[in-house]
Design a protein around this motif. Structure first.
Motif, PDB file in Angstrom:
ATOM      1  N   LYS A 271       0.859  -1.184   0.000  1.00  0.00           N
ATOM      2  CA  LYS A 271       0.000   0.000   0.000  1.00  0.00           C
ATOM      3  C   LYS A 271       0.894   1.231   0.000  1.00  0.00           C
ATOM      4  O   LYS A 271       2.034   1.194   0.444  1.00  0.00           O
ATOM      5  CB  LYS A 271      -0.984   0.010   1.171  1.00  0.00           C
ATOM      6  CG  LYS A 271      -0.351  -0.032   2.536  1.00  0.00           C
ATOM      7  CD  LYS A 271      -1.442  -0.120   3.586  1.00  0.00           C
ATOM      8  CE  LYS A 271      -0.855  -0.321   4.969  1.00  0.00           C
ATOM      9  NZ  LYS A 271      -1.894  -0.370   6.002  1.00  0.00           N
ATOM     10  N   PHE A 272       0.353   2.329  -0.542  1.00  0.00           N
ATOM     11  CA  PHE A 272       1.128   3.568  -0.576  1.00  0.00           C
ATOM     12  C   PHE A 272       0.219   4.780  -0.630  1.00  0.00           C
ATOM     13  O   PHE A 272      -0.965   4.695  -0.972  1.00  0.00           O
ATOM     14  CB  PHE A 272       2.115   3.598  -1.751  1.00  0.00           C
ATOM     15  CG  PHE A 272       1.496   3.685  -3.121  1.00  0.00           C
ATOM     16  CD1 PHE A 272       1.022   4.892  -3.626  1.00  0.00           C
ATOM     17  CD2 PHE A 272       1.401   2.572  -3.931  1.00  0.00           C
ATOM     18  CE1 PHE A 272       0.461   4.995  -4.899  1.00  0.00           C
ATOM     19  CE2 PHE A 272       0.851   2.640  -5.201  1.00  0.00           C
ATOM     20  CZ  PHE A 272       0.376   3.866  -5.688  1.00  0.00           C
ATOM     21  N   MET A 273       0.819   5.918  -0.293  1.00  0.00           N
ATOM     22  CA  MET A 273       0.202   7.232  -0.422  1.00  0.00           C
ATOM     23  C   MET A 273       1.333   8.184  -0.798  1.00  0.00           C
ATOM     24  O   MET A 273       2.373   8.209  -0.142  1.00  0.00           O
ATOM     25  CB  MET A 273      -0.450   7.657   0.896  1.00  0.00           C
ATOM     26  CG  MET A 273      -1.217   8.972   0.821  1.00  0.00           C
ATOM     27  SD  MET A 273      -0.241  10.465   1.135  1.00  0.00           S
ATOM     28  CE  MET A 273       0.470  10.151   2.712  1.00  0.00           C
ATOM     29  N   VAL A 274       1.147   8.917  -1.873  1.00  0.00           N
ATOM     30  CA  VAL A 274       2.104   9.937  -2.316  1.00  0.00           C
ATOM     31  C   VAL A 274       1.284  11.208  -2.501  1.00  0.00           C
ATOM     32  O   VAL A 274       0.302  11.216  -3.242  1.00  0.00           O
ATOM     33  CB  VAL A 274       2.784   9.530  -3.648  1.00  0.00           C
ATOM     34  CG1 VAL A 274       3.788  10.591  -4.075  1.00  0.00           C
ATOM     35  CG2 VAL A 274       3.451   8.169  -3.523  1.00  0.00           C
ATOM     36  N   GLN A 275       1.697  12.273  -1.811  1.00  0.00           N
ATOM     37  CA  GLN A 275       0.837  13.456  -1.744  1.00  0.00           C
ATOM     38  C   GLN A 275       1.651  14.747  -1.845  1.00  0.00           C
ATOM     39  O   GLN A 275       2.686  14.883  -1.201  1.00  0.00           O
ATOM     40  CB  GLN A 275       0.106  13.394  -0.400  1.00  0.00           C
ATOM     41  CG  GLN A 275      -0.852  14.493  -0.126  1.00  0.00           C
ATOM     42  CD  GLN A 275      -1.701  14.138   1.079  1.00  0.00           C
ATOM     43  OE1 GLN A 275      -2.597  13.311   0.968  1.00  0.00           O
ATOM     44  NE2 GLN A 275      -1.440  14.748   2.217  1.00  0.00           N
TER      45      GLN A 275
ATOM     46  N   VAL B  16      -2.921  18.955  -2.167  1.00  0.00           N
ATOM     47  CA  VAL B  16      -3.071  19.480  -3.529  1.00  0.00           C
ATOM     48  C   VAL B  16      -3.399  18.327  -4.477  1.00  0.00           C
ATOM     49  O   VAL B  16      -4.374  18.382  -5.219  1.00  0.00           O
ATOM     50  CB  VAL B  16      -1.789  20.213  -3.982  1.00  0.00           C
ATOM     51  CG1 VAL B  16      -1.902  20.688  -5.421  1.00  0.00           C
ATOM     52  CG2 VAL B  16      -1.459  21.360  -3.035  1.00  0.00           C
ATOM     53  N   VAL B  17      -2.554  17.295  -4.448  1.00  0.00           N
ATOM     54  CA  VAL B  17      -2.722  16.108  -5.292  1.00  0.00           C
ATOM     55  C   VAL B  17      -2.346  14.885  -4.458  1.00  0.00           C
ATOM     56  O   VAL B  17      -1.371  14.929  -3.716  1.00  0.00           O
ATOM     57  CB  VAL B  17      -1.817  16.170  -6.553  1.00  0.00           C
ATOM     58  CG1 VAL B  17      -1.945  14.903  -7.385  1.00  0.00           C
ATOM     59  CG2 VAL B  17      -2.113  17.390  -7.394  1.00  0.00           C
TER      60      VAL B  17
ATOM     61  N   LEU C 125      -7.325  15.172  -7.246  1.00  0.00           N
ATOM     62  CA  LEU C 125      -7.042  16.605  -7.169  1.00  0.00           C
ATOM     63  C   LEU C 125      -7.923  17.215  -6.089  1.00  0.00           C
ATOM     64  O   LEU C 125      -9.120  16.910  -6.019  1.00  0.00           O
ATOM     65  CB  LEU C 125      -7.340  17.280  -8.504  1.00  0.00           C
ATOM     66  CG  LEU C 125      -6.602  16.732  -9.720  1.00  0.00           C
ATOM     67  CD1 LEU C 125      -7.036  17.469 -10.971  1.00  0.00           C
ATOM     68  CD2 LEU C 125      -5.105  16.830  -9.536  1.00  0.00           C
ATOM     69  N   TYR C 126      -7.318  18.067  -5.261  1.00  0.00           N
ATOM     70  CA  TYR C 126      -8.043  18.682  -4.153  1.00  0.00           C
ATOM     71  C   TYR C 126      -8.177  20.183  -4.375  1.00  0.00           C
ATOM     72  O   TYR C 126      -7.285  20.832  -4.910  1.00  0.00           O
ATOM     73  CB  TYR C 126      -7.306  18.428  -2.832  1.00  0.00           C
ATOM     74  CG  TYR C 126      -7.506  17.017  -2.347  1.00  0.00           C
ATOM     75  CD1 TYR C 126      -8.394  16.744  -1.323  1.00  0.00           C
ATOM     76  CD2 TYR C 126      -6.833  15.958  -2.931  1.00  0.00           C
ATOM     77  CE1 TYR C 126      -8.602  15.447  -0.883  1.00  0.00           C
ATOM     78  CE2 TYR C 126      -7.032  14.662  -2.502  1.00  0.00           C
ATOM     79  CZ  TYR C 126      -7.916  14.420  -1.475  1.00  0.00           C
ATOM     80  OH  TYR C 126      -8.121  13.135  -1.056  1.00  0.00           O
ATOM     81  N   ARG C 127      -9.323  20.684  -3.932  1.00  0.00           N
ATOM     82  CA  ARG C 127      -9.609  22.116  -4.019  1.00  0.00           C
ATOM     83  C   ARG C 127     -10.345  22.512  -2.740  1.00  0.00           C
ATOM     84  O   ARG C 127     -11.378  21.924  -2.418  1.00  0.00           O
ATOM     85  CB  ARG C 127     -10.474  22.385  -5.249  1.00  0.00           C
ATOM     86  CG  ARG C 127     -10.733  23.846  -5.508  1.00  0.00           C
ATOM     87  CD  ARG C 127     -11.483  24.016  -6.818  1.00  0.00           C
ATOM     88  NE  ARG C 127     -11.645  25.420  -7.121  1.00  0.00           N
ATOM     89  CZ  ARG C 127     -12.068  25.889  -8.265  1.00  0.00           C
ATOM     90  NH1 ARG C 127     -12.373  25.063  -9.242  1.00  0.00           N
ATOM     91  NH2 ARG C 127     -12.203  27.175  -8.461  1.00  0.00           N
TER      92      ARG C 127
END
Length: 124
Positions: free
Chosen positions: A32-36, A48-49, A72-74
């Motif tokens: 598992k991973f999360m890159v942000q 942001v992403v 994508l975050y806003r």
């Protein structure tokens, strides 16, 4: 958010921009991973992403079946999901996510600043 076995300190790209990585592995394979990509605004790190893979989490994503996608975050909310690849290995997805954020950081940050009406605070 999931718990990860490896979560090094974020990589600071400027005073207001950083990359956060977290992942788990089993015998050399990413499980598992999360890159942000994050932006410092109003006293907090704003997403942001984000790329993620966690087939066991409730509502989680499995890049080996669904393919890699970009969130994508806003204004603190997931705004849009973009499909990036078809099904791929989690190792390859993790690698592609990191490459994309590093190569396109300026584009993502400029769009985020434009959406929020912030004038070039990133110093990239």
């Amino acid at each position: 958010m999931s718990e990860y076995d490896i979560a090094p300190p974020p990589t600071r790209l400027s005073n207001s921009v950083q990359l956060r990585f977290a992942f788990s592995k089993d015998t050399g394979t990413v499980t598992k991973f999360m890159v942000q990509l994050e932006y410092w605004l109003d006293g907090d790190w704003q997403t942001v992403v984000r790329y993620d893979h966690d087939r066991d989490a409730e509502g989680g994503h499995d890049v080996t079946e669904e393919g890699l996608h970009r969130d994508l975050y806003r204004e603190g909310v997931k705004y849009r999901v973009e499909e990036v690849t078809g099904p791929i290995s989690a190792n390859k997805g993790f690698e592609l996510a990191e490459e994309d954020l590093k190569e396109n950081v300026q584009e993502y940050i400029r769009r985020f600043e434009r959406w929020l009406g912030v004038k070039d605070r990133s110093n990239l």
